[in-house]
Design a protein around this motif. Structure first.
Motif, mmCIF file in Angstrom:
data_model
loop_
_atom_site.group_PDB
_atom_site.id
_atom_site.type_symbol
_atom_site.label_atom_id
_atom_site.label_comp_id
_atom_site.label_asym_id
_atom_site.label_seq_id
_atom_site.Cartn_x
_atom_site.Cartn_y
_atom_site.Cartn_z
ATOM 1 N N GLU A 149 21.981 -41.217 5.872
ATOM 2 C CA GLU A 149 22.784 -42.253 5.221
ATOM 3 C C GLU A 149 22.137 -43.615 5.429
ATOM 4 O O GLU A 149 21.759 -43.961 6.548
ATOM 5 N N GLY A 150 21.975 -44.353 4.358
ATOM 6 C CA GLY A 150 21.363 -45.676 4.417
ATOM 7 C C GLY A 150 19.925 -45.693 3.931
ATOM 8 O O GLY A 150 19.392 -46.745 3.626
ATOM 9 N N VAL A 151 19.263 -44.530 3.849
ATOM 10 C CA VAL A 151 17.892 -44.471 3.351
ATOM 11 C C VAL A 151 17.923 -44.559 1.829
ATOM 12 O O VAL A 151 18.595 -43.774 1.171
ATOM 13 N N GLN A 152 17.206 -45.523 1.281
ATOM 14 C CA GLN A 152 17.111 -45.676 -0.170
ATOM 15 C C GLN A 152 15.887 -44.958 -0.710
ATOM 16 O O GLN A 152 15.991 -44.162 -1.636
ATOM 17 N N THR A 153 14.713 -45.287 -0.165
ATOM 18 C CA THR A 153 13.462 -44.664 -0.603
ATOM 19 C C THR A 153 12.537 -44.468 0.592
ATOM 20 O O THR A 153 12.667 -45.145 1.614
#
Length: 92
Positions: A64-68
């Motif tokens: 959770e919180g990882v975009q790319t």
């Protein structure tokens, strides 16, 4: 041992929590918060190339919180620090 450097863009309001969640994953040796184009750099160390898929695609990228993420696989390590420590064993 296979070493990969994973550059992570994360939600700005969740960087500390995201970094800790990544650090807790199997295969993740270190996580650094940093300035610049990415928010976090994770150092992943696994035994086999196939294990990278589990550690990165199956784990790190789903935190959770990882975009790319962008992954760079290391070919060889160069470090004068490692050489110096090998020659200083037992000397004070």
């Amino acid at each position: 041992m296979i070493t990969a450097f994973v550059l992570v863009n994360a939600d700005a309001d969740r960087i500390p929590e995201t970094a800790q969640a990544i650090a807790d994953l199997d295969g993740v040796a270190e996580v650094y918060s940093c300035a610049g184009d990415v928010d976090l750099v994770a150092v992943v160390r696994v035994k086999e190339h196939e294990d990278l898929a589990d550690a990165i695609a199956g784990g790190l990228s789903k935190v959770e919180g990882v975009q790319t993420t962008t992954t760079h696989i290391a070919f060889r390590s160069y470090s004068s620090r490692d050489d110096a420590s090998a020659f200083s064993v037992g000397l004070d």
